[in-house]
Design a protein around this motif. Structure first.
Motif, PDB file in Angstrom:
ATOM      1  N   VAL A 173       0.839  -1.209   0.000  1.00 65.52           N
ATOM      2  CA  VAL A 173       0.000   0.000   0.000  1.00 65.52           C
ATOM      3  C   VAL A 173       0.873   1.259   0.000  1.00 65.52           C
ATOM      4  CG1 VAL A 173      -1.857   1.236   1.209  1.00 65.52           C
ATOM      5  CG2 VAL A 173      -1.794  -1.280   1.252  1.00 65.52           C
ATOM      6  N   LEU A 174       0.512   2.226  -0.843  1.00 56.57           N
ATOM      7  CA  LEU A 174       1.311   3.442  -1.005  1.00 56.57           C
ATOM      8  C   LEU A 174       0.480   4.697  -0.729  1.00 56.57           C
ATOM      9  CD1 LEU A 174       2.559   1.211  -3.087  1.00 56.57           C
ATOM     10  CD2 LEU A 174       3.743   3.170  -4.044  1.00 56.57           C
ATOM     11  N   MET A 175       1.138   5.674  -0.134  1.00 60.08           N
ATOM     12  CA  MET A 175       0.509   6.966   0.144  1.00 60.08           C
ATOM     13  C   MET A 175       0.302   7.749  -1.148  1.00 60.08           C
ATOM     14  SD  MET A 175      -0.450   9.349   2.269  1.00 60.08           S
ATOM     15  CE  MET A 175      -0.488  11.133   2.464  1.00 60.08           C
ATOM     16  N   GLY A 176      -0.894   8.295  -1.306  1.00 59.88           N
ATOM     17  CA  GLY A 176      -1.187   9.158  -2.449  1.00 59.88           C
ATOM     18  C   GLY A 176      -2.354  10.045  -2.095  1.00 59.88           C
ATOM     19  N   LYS A 177      -2.505  11.144  -2.833  1.00 58.69           N
ATOM     20  CA  LYS A 177      -3.549  12.110  -2.478  1.00 58.69           C
ATOM     21  C   LYS A 177      -4.483  12.434  -3.644  1.00 58.69           C
ATOM     22  CE  LYS A 177      -5.505  15.759  -0.550  1.00 58.69           C
ATOM     23  NZ  LYS A 177      -6.427  15.977  -1.669  1.00 58.69           N
ATOM     24  N   ASP A 178      -4.000  12.355  -4.876  1.00 57.20           N
ATOM     25  CA  ASP A 178      -4.733  12.763  -6.088  1.00 57.20           C
ATOM     26  C   ASP A 178      -4.797  14.285  -6.168  1.00 57.20           C
ATOM     27  OD1 ASP A 178      -5.927  12.443  -8.522  1.00 57.20           O
ATOM     28  OD2 ASP A 178      -7.644  11.312  -7.833  1.00 57.20           O
ATOM     29  N   ILE A 179      -5.969  14.880  -6.233  1.00 54.57           N
ATOM     30  CA  ILE A 179      -6.063  16.342  -6.434  1.00 54.57           C
ATOM     31  C   ILE A 179      -5.181  17.064  -5.418  1.00 54.57           C
ATOM     32  CG2 ILE A 179      -7.610  18.340  -6.312  1.00 54.57           C
ATOM     33  CD1 ILE A 179      -9.861  16.432  -7.230  1.00 54.57           C
ATOM     34  N   TYR A 180      -4.225  17.863  -5.926  1.00 55.36           N
ATOM     35  CA  TYR A 180      -3.276  18.499  -5.019  1.00 55.36           C
ATOM     36  C   TYR A 180      -3.909  19.680  -4.290  1.00 55.36           C
ATOM     37  CZ  TYR A 180       0.546  21.116  -3.088  1.00 55.36           C
ATOM     38  OH  TYR A 180       1.339  21.797  -2.205  1.00 55.36           O
ATOM     39  N   GLU A 181      -3.849  19.643  -2.984  1.00 54.40           N
ATOM     40  CA  GLU A 181      -4.247  20.763  -2.128  1.00 54.40           C
ATOM     41  C   GLU A 181      -3.494  20.565  -0.831  1.00 54.40           C
ATOM     42  OE1 GLU A 181      -6.091  23.782  -1.817  1.00 54.40           O
ATOM     43  OE2 GLU A 181      -5.047  23.504   0.080  1.00 54.40           O
ATOM     44  N   VAL A 182      -2.542  21.464  -0.583  1.00 56.88           N
ATOM     45  CA  VAL A 182      -1.617  21.248   0.538  1.00 56.88           C
ATOM     46  C   VAL A 182      -2.352  21.107   1.871  1.00 56.88           C
ATOM     47  CG1 VAL A 182      -1.162  23.716   0.974  1.00 56.88           C
ATOM     48  CG2 VAL A 182       0.598  21.994   1.519  1.00 56.88           C
ATOM     49  N   ASN A 183      -3.504  21.756   2.005  1.00 54.39           N
ATOM     50  CA  ASN A 183      -4.215  21.746   3.292  1.00 54.39           C
ATOM     51  C   ASN A 183      -5.055  20.494   3.521  1.00 54.39           C
ATOM     52  OD1 ASN A 183      -3.320  24.352   4.206  1.00 54.39           O
ATOM     53  ND2 ASN A 183      -4.585  25.178   2.550  1.00 54.39           N
ATOM     54  N   GLU A 184      -5.111  19.595   2.553  1.00 56.98           N
ATOM     55  CA  GLU A 184      -5.954  18.404   2.723  1.00 56.98           C
ATOM     56  C   GLU A 184      -5.173  17.154   3.154  1.00 56.98           C
ATOM     57  OE1 GLU A 184      -9.586  19.621  -0.323  1.00 56.98           O
ATOM     58  OE2 GLU A 184      -8.075  18.208  -1.007  1.00 56.98           O
ATOM     59  N   TYR A 185      -3.851  17.228   3.091  1.00 55.04           N
ATOM     60  CA  TYR A 185      -3.050  16.051   3.468  1.00 55.04           C
ATOM     61  C   TYR A 185      -3.219  15.696   4.941  1.00 55.04           C
ATOM     62  CZ  TYR A 185      -0.467  16.094  -0.964  1.00 55.04           C
ATOM     63  OH  TYR A 185      -0.111  16.031  -2.285  1.00 55.04           O
ATOM     64  N   LYS A 186      -3.535  16.723   5.748  1.00 54.78           N
ATOM     65  CA  LYS A 186      -3.563  16.470   7.191  1.00 54.78           C
ATOM     66  C   LYS A 186      -4.608  15.435   7.591  1.00 54.78           C
ATOM     67  CE  LYS A 186      -5.761  20.989   8.018  1.00 54.78           C
ATOM     68  NZ  LYS A 186      -5.009  22.102   7.417  1.00 54.78           N
ATOM     69  N   TRP A 187      -5.630  15.223   6.781  1.00 55.91           N
ATOM     70  CA  TRP A 187      -6.599  14.161   7.086  1.00 55.91           C
ATOM     71  C   TRP A 187      -5.933  12.787   6.965  1.00 55.91           C
ATOM     72  CZ3 TRP A 187      -8.600  18.849   5.836  1.00 55.91           C
ATOM     73  CH2 TRP A 187      -9.748  19.251   6.527  1.00 55.91           C
ATOM     74  N   TYR A 188      -5.049  12.676   5.978  1.00 51.26           N
ATOM     75  CA  TYR A 188      -4.336  11.403   5.800  1.00 51.26           C
ATOM     76  C   TYR A 188      -3.415  11.150   6.996  1.00 51.26           C
ATOM     77  CZ  TYR A 188      -6.047  11.236   1.007  1.00 51.26           C
ATOM     78  OH  TYR A 188      -6.868  11.165  -0.084  1.00 51.26           O
ATOM     79  N   PHE A 189      -2.701  12.209   7.424  1.00 49.10           N
ATOM     80  CA  PHE A 189      -1.787  12.043   8.570  1.00 49.10           C
ATOM     81  C   PHE A 189      -2.579  11.632   9.810  1.00 49.10           C
ATOM     82  CE2 PHE A 189       0.485  15.994   6.602  1.00 49.10           C
ATOM     83  CZ  PHE A 189       0.926  15.231   5.543  1.00 49.10           C
ATOM     84  N   ARG A 190      -3.692  12.338  10.028  1.00 47.78           N
ATOM     85  CA  ARG A 190      -4.484  12.093  11.233  1.00 47.78           C
ATOM     86  C   ARG A 190      -5.077  10.688  11.235  1.00 47.78           C
ATOM     87  NH1 ARG A 190      -9.545  15.908  13.163  1.00 47.78           N
ATOM     88  NH2 ARG A 190      -9.675  15.153  15.312  1.00 47.78           N
ATOM     89  N   ALA A 191      -5.517  10.230  10.067  1.00 43.24           N
ATOM     90  CA  ALA A 191      -6.105   8.894   9.983  1.00 43.24           C
ATOM     91  C   ALA A 191      -5.029   7.817  10.170  1.00 43.24           C
ATOM     92  CB  ALA A 191      -6.806   8.710   8.649  1.00 43.24           C
ATOM     93  N   LEU A 192      -3.863   8.017   9.555  1.00 40.81           N
ATOM     94  CA  LEU A 192      -2.811   6.995   9.613  1.00 40.81           C
ATOM     95  C   LEU A 192      -2.046   7.011  10.937  1.00 40.81           C
ATOM     96  CD1 LEU A 192      -1.452   7.542   6.002  1.00 40.81           C
ATOM     97  CD2 LEU A 192      -2.135   5.301   6.867  1.00 40.81           C
ATOM     98  N   GLU A 193      -1.965   8.189  11.573  1.00 39.10           N
ATOM     99  CA  GLU A 193      -1.054   8.333  12.708  1.00 39.10           C
ATOM    100  C   GLU A 193      -1.740   8.414  14.072  1.00 39.10           C
ATOM    101  OE1 GLU A 193       1.826  11.484  12.118  1.00 39.10           O
ATOM    102  OE2 GLU A 193       1.969  11.076   9.965  1.00 39.10           O
TER     103      GLU A 193
END
Ligand SMILES: [Zn+2]
Length: 381
Positions: A311-331
């Motif tokens: 499994v690899l990290m990816g975001k698709d549509i780039y928006e710097v302020n939306e990555y934090k949901w991924y961090f919060r969910a994974l971490e």
């Protein structure tokens, strides 16, 4: 006879009284509540926005715990200024390497590589795309393979295949290009030879193929973007596309495939597990499907631990302020928090915190293994 009749009557009266005594306070209690809602019509789905009263610990993660690689991003013909700005933003969230899947082919690819990698060699990766302009001329597959080889010489580090493949792409005679069309075998074998991965988007969420009715989980998205619906009159069924895709994966075992968006099995992780078990050359990214994992935190956690190499990290549509949901969910193990894109999930999500060793694999180790030429020195052991 008479006394028996009397006894029955008394019992009936006693039971009725009991029932009244039990029910009466309840009737009395609910009366004012009913009055308060009088005159209010039921809200529409958009009007109903309840505020959660849940009070629980929150860990807002603004920056990833480890440097990470975003395997799934799109930047068409970026200018030097745009790339400078991008790097500044990437630094704020610990995004070490951005993979631009929209490199194009030929001259366009060269330009994109120059603008991104040429200026920041350690921060960008560019994938090549197929041109279908000469699809109907004999020898198409071999020509694509040759063009791909040139693109790789010019700096491409992978091939991205967009979703039109298998759905909209057709030969001049009107026949749909199947995902496992033998014409493209030369391309996938070339990728194996060049040791580059294929990131492939096949189909769409299965709900887009279902009727747009009140039982559809993506009702809101299909309301907002009716063109995303995949009605059977115009498109092959979801399962047909899955069968073709799985056949493609199986017939090129030397080629590494990254199925975009959890292969659209985020809502059925056991099925995705079976796909992994059957095909050691298959990987997935989590781009734009975080809400699928976030609504099943226990299953998501166990799945990521079991398939941590896939499994690899990816975001698709780039928006710097939306990555934090991924961090919060994974971490973290934060509970019941709002998602960033309501049309993807009307539900709230939960953190499924994975161990650091798993996190490192998802954030960068798996990508380092699959994509040639990324400098591993920028990442921890
Ligand atoms: Zn994409």
């Amino acid at each position: 006879m008479k006394s028996r009749h009397t006894r029955i009557s008394l019992t009936v009266i006693a039971m009725t009284l009991c029932a009244l005594l039990i029910a009466w306070p309840r009737v009395a209690r609910t009366q004012p509540e009913q009055d308060a809602t009088k005159g209010q019509k039921a809200p529409t789905i958009n009007e109903y926005q309840p505020k959660s009263t849940l009070v629980t610990k929150e860990h807002k993660v603004e920056r990833a715990k480890f440097p990470f690689i975003d395997i799934h991003s799109h930047h068409w013909n970026p200018t030097a200024q745009e790339v400078d700005q991008l790097v500044k933003e990437m630094d704020t969230i610990n995004l070490q390497v951005m993979v631009n899947l929209s490199g194009g082919t030929g001259e366009e690819l060269k330009k994109t590589v120059a603008a991104m990698k040429g200026r920041y060699p350690s921060r960008f990766v560019v994938f090549s795309n197929m041109s279908y302009d000469d699809l109907d001329k004999p020898g198409f597959g071999k020509r694509v393979a040759e063009r791909l080889e040139h693109d790789v010489k010019n700096g491409a580090q992978g091939l991205k295949i967009f979703k039109d493949f298998g759905m909209e792409l057709k030969y001049a005679n009107g026949e749909r290009v199947h995902v496992d069309d033998p014409e493209f075998d030369a391309v996938f074998e070339k990728c194996a030879g060049l040791k580059i991965p294929v990131l492939i988007h096949v189909a769409e969420p299965s709900t887009f193929f279902e009727p747009w009715d009140y039982h559809n989980e993506r009702w809101e998205e299909l309301k907002e973007f009716p063109g995303r619906a995949r009605p059977p009159a115009k498109y092959p069924p979801f399962e047909t596309l899955m069968t073709e895709r799985n056949h493609l994966f199986a017939k090129h075992p030397r080629t590494n495939f990254i199925a975009a968006h959890l292969g659209f099995h985020g809502n059925d992780l056991e099925r995705l597990g079976r796909l992994f078990d059957a095909n050691p050359n298959v990987y997935v990214d989590i781009a734009a499907v975080l809400a699928e994992l976030g609504r099943q935190p226990y299953s998501a956690h166990d799945f990521l631990v079991k398939y941590q190499d896939r499994v690899l990290m990816g975001k698709d549509i780039y928006e710097v302020n939306e990555y934090k949901w991924y961090f919060r969910a994974l971490e973290t193990r934060d509970e019941y928090f709002e998602y960033y894109r309501k049309r993807h999930a009307f539900w709230r999500i939960y953190g499924f915190q994975v161990p650091d060793e798993v996190l490192k694999k998802v954030y960068y180790k798996n990508a380092l293994k699959l994509v040639p030429g990324i400098d591993a020195k920028a990442f921890p052991e």
